[in-house]
Design a protein around this motif. Structure first.
Motif: not given
Length: 253
Positions: A125-137
């Motif tokens: 779950t933490l990985l998912s949130h981190g990737l979304k914040l990183g790419f912001e597509r």
């Protein structure tokens, strides 16, 4: 004499096969982690450079009525079913499933496996949130959305978290089941749920196909990594083997 030899050879053959599978398990899990992680990185690079945009648009439009882009192809009940299926990848549903799995493992005395379930899902779950914040597509604006969305688009959180949760739980539960048929059923169900949830996100118009593919890739990579960790912990005795419990009370209750 022949019958006696056969009685000795058959168990020895089964033991040899089991040992070979135990040796192959870590290699297969590491290979799966490497492949899916590489696939995600390649896809993320293509998305960042805009190379997937044309194909994303074509696939998204192919699932819509050309006369009215607000309507997905198919009867009304199919769209309603897609909303139900997409809910299976929501955080509330996945949290309930994770808690239920943890409770079951605790009740049958597999405390090491229960702890590993929590760590695996929370970490994913933490990985998912981190990737979304990183790419912001941004979300697709090509067609109207058929369900509410609140976060960034890449990677698909529903696809990623369904892969992380269902595949991780499937792999961990399969490791504590003795029946080969049961293990195959658990893993088959986990894969089917993951694919259905991801496909529903594209059908409802809330994700580009590349978002879902990326979510599947990183989710499968995480599940493969958790499988590898589970195998190593089982060898060290921190996670129970099939049929083993961590407390005498669980065996007699």
């Amino acid at each position: 004499m022949s019958a006696t030899m056969n009685n000795l050879v058959a168990p020895a053959t089964r033991i040899w096969i089991r040992l070979r599978l135990n040796e192959l398990g870590p290699l297969i899990s590491l290979a799966g982690f490497g492949f899916f992680a590489w696939a995600f990185m390649e896809l993320a690079d293509d998305v960042s450079e805009g190379e997937t945009h044309a194909l994303d648009q074509s696939l998204l439009l192919a699932l819509r009525d050309p006369a009215n882009l607000a309507n997905p192809l198919g009867p009304g009940w199919l769209e309603e079913a897609a909303r139900d299926i997409t809910g299976l990848g929501g955080y509330a549903v996945l949290a309930i499933i994770t808690w239920a799995t943890w409770a079951y493992l605790m009740m049958v005395g597999k405390r090491g496996a229960a702890l590993l379930v929590l760590v695996s899902i929370i970490g994913g779950t933490l990985l998912s949130h981190g990737l979304k914040l990183g790419f912001e597509r941004p979300r697709p604006d090509l067609v109207p959305h058929a369900t509410q969305v609140y976060t960034a688009s890449f990677p698909s959180g529903h696809a990623m978290m369904s892969a992380i949760t269902y595949l991780t739980l499937g792999a961990l539960l399969a490791r504590v089941e003795k029946s080969r048929r049961t293990r195959a059923f658990v893993m088959g169900l986990a894969v089917a749920m993951t694919l259905l949830v991801g496909a529903s996100r594209v059908y409802l118009g809330v994700h580009w196909p590349s978002d879902v593919l990326a979510g599947w890739s990183v989710g499968a990579a995480w599940a493969s990594f958790c499988w590898f960790v589970a195998l190593q912990l089982q060898r060290g005795g921190q996670v129970e083997d099939p049929g083993e419990t961590s407390s005498p009370e669980a065996e007699t209750s």
